[in-house]
Design an enzyme around this catalytic site. Structure first.
Site, PDB file in Angstrom:
ATOM      1  CG  ASP A 550      -1.991   1.032   1.177  1.00  0.00           C
ATOM      2  OD1 ASP A 550      -2.277   1.531   0.070  1.00  0.00           O
ATOM      3  OD2 ASP A 550      -2.581   1.331   2.231  1.00  0.00           O
ATOM      4  CB  CYS A 595      -5.889  -0.594  -5.150  1.00  0.00           C
ATOM      5  SG  CYS A 595      -6.132   1.148  -5.536  1.00  0.00           S
ATOM      6  CB  SER A 596      -7.771   0.329  -0.675  1.00  0.00           C
ATOM      7  OG  SER A 596      -8.629   0.590   0.418  1.00  0.00           O
ATOM      8  CB  ALA A 597      -8.517   4.867  -2.635  1.00  0.00           C
ATOM      9  N   GLY A 598      -8.883   2.901  -5.311  1.00  0.00           N
ATOM     10  CA  GLY A 598      -9.062   2.906  -6.754  1.00  0.00           C
ATOM     11  C   GLY A 598      -8.339   4.035  -7.443  1.00  0.00           C
ATOM     12  CB  ILE A 599      -6.787   6.947  -6.771  1.00  0.00           C
ATOM     13  CG1 ILE A 599      -6.555   6.854  -5.274  1.00  0.00           C
ATOM     14  CG2 ILE A 599      -8.205   7.404  -7.062  1.00  0.00           C
ATOM     15  CD1 ILE A 599      -6.836   8.146  -4.507  1.00  0.00           C
ATOM     16  N   GLY A 600      -4.382   4.859  -6.460  1.00  0.00           N
ATOM     17  CA  GLY A 600      -2.923   4.710  -6.416  1.00  0.00           C
ATOM     18  C   GLY A 600      -2.414   3.543  -7.233  1.00  0.00           C
ATOM     19  NE  ARG A 601      -2.279  -0.793  -3.324  1.00  0.00           N
ATOM     20  CZ  ARG A 601      -2.481  -1.505  -2.217  1.00  0.00           C
ATOM     21  NH1 ARG A 601      -1.770  -2.604  -2.007  1.00  0.00           N
ATOM     22  NH2 ARG A 601      -3.372  -1.135  -1.321  1.00  0.00           N
ATOM     23  CD  GLN A 639      -3.546   7.144  -3.054  1.00  0.00           C
ATOM     24  OE1 GLN A 639      -3.367   5.946  -3.006  1.00  0.00           O
ATOM     25  NE2 GLN A 639      -4.121   7.812  -2.077  1.00  0.00           N
TER      26      GLN A 639
END
Length: 677
Positions: A550, A595-601, A639
């Site tokens: 993460d 991913c979790s937020a749908g922006i970084g990975r 991110q």
């Protein structure tokens, strides 16, 4: 003992105090003490402009991180201090710099908040900075990773500590010594350090215990780090308590202060106690022999009273027009709304690298593409998130559907935008127009409209919405780049049956686990979806990459490239099985990535896929343009700066592997290069 200043330095301090007190007046805060002003000025070599920037950054971070009012005698801060994970040694290096140590193995992110850890640090640092020698010589920060595990490492906290020490705390950071760093830390750190300013980068050293004595003598190091020093952390904390009890507005922020200086001192809550004269930044027994602390305190108090009296007289002379100008200036410092509309990346004209010719790629070009100006990234990214969090607004002057009361429970994170213009709509239920909302956006691929759906990790309450989206968009492949639990924190719900040959119902959809293929870095699960109302069935491949930390990047670019190839192969195979039933784009329906937020990975994976397709078609790379396009459809995609750099390095590795490049010099990215001050 108060610092002896030259007339020029004293005049600079007066100019600094005048400007700062104008700002403090707006917030009903008392005048800044003379000795506190000297700390900021000395940290920036009496450059008024740089000292003001330091002061503003210091106040912003202390306000934002909750480092304002806290009691070191109560939990959770008391327990945090007792761990000894952060301490100030009663010794110095050979240049006179104070030595502070953070022991990573004693830090457990799942039970300690960032706020509590940072409070424990600044509480001790404020005391250490009482020492004139520390003000003059700065400090050395030792990050001891001996016997630490990945569970002890907190990426976001590490960045906050570095940001605080390097540009928001009135002490010169001389060196950062990272001791006994494991391999899982060294690899991503080699990329992360590119985002640290060059001047600071030369002060960061990754070394083994035996190399530590090259920077600090063994007599000044604790036994845990191979030295001979015995640390009495309880004695140090007792000294901190005595010292902090006698603060009057020292290093305070711009928040409104109470009229009684005995109730809140340096942002620390205390009851009135008897005045003490301890003033050095080390344990009391380290005061120089013969030093008259009572006399020094009286002289210092006299100097403070003189300058504070002058400050109070100047306050009375402030006009209404001056107040208005200061108010505008203060608003600018806390949140410059114009910054919210500035492109994230620093280079105005980022070069496009043509990979069709090996000679076209040089190290200088690579650095131009990847070396984002750290302060610019930090300002824009931080202020965007802070502004959104505090005001609940988007970067554009309009309200989005995600803020509707009925939709708010469907969002995993309140500050992760789902743009209306690119959002995925699902069929309304029972005529309710608000029921078409899901936190997901279409992302265009390379010459393919709506090639991806970028979405958050489903919540239990949105499982049925997620599978409805999968069904209606005719999705064949789901790419998941997170684990359901990471560092003991939920990142995504278990929205599919985990065990083979088991089924789960999600609204009108029954999902059956038809088999699992386990690989070293990812897992492929074959799922069969059945619509209970129509009886129709479809196959969907669930591909979960499990080796992606993460807020970070994979340790191996080769592995994520292999995974990407596997995703494309699976999409092609599933599309082929549809045959004439598919009438859309030749590459098939959208690939769902989350991913979790749908922006970084998520953004990193999509950027790599689009860039590879462009590379194969044209021999060119335009990562900056790709990310800007993705961000226009899914806010804040990618991110972290190291994710952006990782895209470049992965594409270079891909080009080398495909023979598009003969060779490329990546010396600048090697974390083992020698570093000198």
């Amino acid at each position: 003992m108060a610092a002896t200043l030259t007339p020029v330095e004293e005049q600079a301090v007066k100019e600094f105090i005048t400007t700062v007190n104008d700002l403090r007046l707006i917030h009903n805060a008392g005048p800044l003490p003379w000795n506190t002003a000297v700390k900021f000025m000395m940290a920036r070599k009496f450059d008024v402009h740089r000292s003001l920037a330091l002061y503003k950054a210091h106040e912003m971070i202390r306000n934002r991180e909750g480092l304002v009012s806290f009691d070191p005698t109560r939990d959770p801060l008391k327990s945090e201090l007792d761990t000894g994970k952060f301490t100030v040694l009663p010794t110095r290096d050979n240049t006179g710099a104070a030595i502070v140590v953070f022991t990573a193995s004693k830090h457990f992110p799942e039970i300690t908040t960032h706020q509590t850890t940072l409070q424990g640090m600044v509480y001790q640092l404020d005391v250490a900075l009482d020492s004139l020698e520390t003000q003059r010589c700065g400090m050395v920060f030792i990050y001891d990773m001996t016997n630490s595990k990945y569970a002890n490492f907190d990426y976001e906290l590490s960045q906050k500590i570095l940001n605080l020490l390097k540009g928001a705390y009135p002490a010169r950071l001389k060196k950062v010594l990272i001791v006994s760093a494991p391999m899982w830390f060294r690899a991503p750190f080699g990329i992360l350090r590119l985002f640290v300013r060059e001047k600071l980068r030369d002060r960061i050293h990754v070394l083994g215990p035996s190399q530590l004595v090259l920077h600090i003598t063994s007599s000044s190091l604790p036994r845990e780090l191979g030295g001979s020093l015995f640390i009495n952390h309880k004695t140090w904390l007792l000294h901190c308590l005595k010292s902090m009890t006698n603060r009057y507005g020292d290093l305070c922020d711009l928040a409104s202060l109470p009229s009684s200086p005995s109730s809140v001192q340096n942002g620390v809550i205390f009851h009135p106690v008897e005045r003490s004269h301890v003033q050095n930044g080390v344990t009391p027994n380290l005061l120089s022999e013969g030093e008259n602390t009572d006399e020094s305190s009286e002289q210092q108090h006299s100097v403070h009273e003189k300058h504070n009296s002058e400050d109070r007289e100047k306050e009375v002379e402030v006009t209404k027009e001056k107040r208005r100008q200061i108010s505008d200036l203060a608003a600018y410092f806390h949140c410059d709304q114009r910054c919210l509309l500035v492109p994230w990346f620093s280079a105005r004209h980022t070069p496009r690298i043509n990979l069709s010719s090996p000679s076209a790629v040089h190290v200088e070009q690579i650095h131009q593409v990847t070396h984002l100006r750290h302060h610019r990234y930090e300002l824009i990214h931080r202020e965007r998130k802070e502004w959104l969090h505090q005001r609940g607004l988007s970067p554009h002057p309009k309200r989005y559907l995600l803020w509707l009361k009925s939709n708010q429970p469907k969002n995993r994170y309140s500050d992760v935008l789902c743009y209306d213009h690119s959002r995925v709509k699902i069929s309304c239920l029972d005529g309710d127009p608000a029921s078409d909302y899901v936190n997901a956006n279409y992302i265009d691929g390379y010459k393919q409209k709506n090639a991806f759906i970028s979405t958050q990790g489903p919540l239990p309450k949105t499982f049925s919405d997620f599978w409805q989206m999968i069904w209606e968009q005719e999705v064949l492949v789901i790419v998941m780049t997170t684990r359901t639990i990471e560092r003991s924190r939920p990142k995504c719900g278990q929205y599919w049956p985990k065990e083979e040959e088991t089924s789960e119902d999600y609204g009108p959809f029954r999902v059956h686990n038809n088999g699992i293929d386990q690989y070293q870095d990812y897992t492929v699960t074959s799922l069969v979806i059945t619509h209970s109302r129509t009886g129709l069935c479809r196959e969907v491949s669930h591909m979960q990459y499990t080796s992606w930390p993460d807020y970070g990047v994979p340790l191996s670019a080769l592995e994520i490239l292999t995974f990407r190839d596997k995703v494309r192969e699976q999409q092609a195979q599933s599309l082929m099985s549809l045959g004439s039933h598919w009438h859309g784009h030749s590459l098939g329906p959208p690939i769902v990535v989350h991913c979790s937020a749908g922006i970084g990975r998520t953004g990193t994976f999509i950027t790599l896929d689009i860039s590879i397709q462009r590379l194969e078609a044209t021999g060119q790379i335009d990562i900056r343009g790709t990310v800007e396009k993705i961000r226009s459809q899914r806010a804040y995609s990618i991110q972290m700066p190291d994710q952006y750099v990782f895209c470049h390095l992965a594409l270079l590795e891909y080009a080398l592997g495909r023979g598009l490049l003969q060779d490329v010099d990546l010396t600048g990215f090697d974390e083992t290069d020698s570093e000198s001050e």
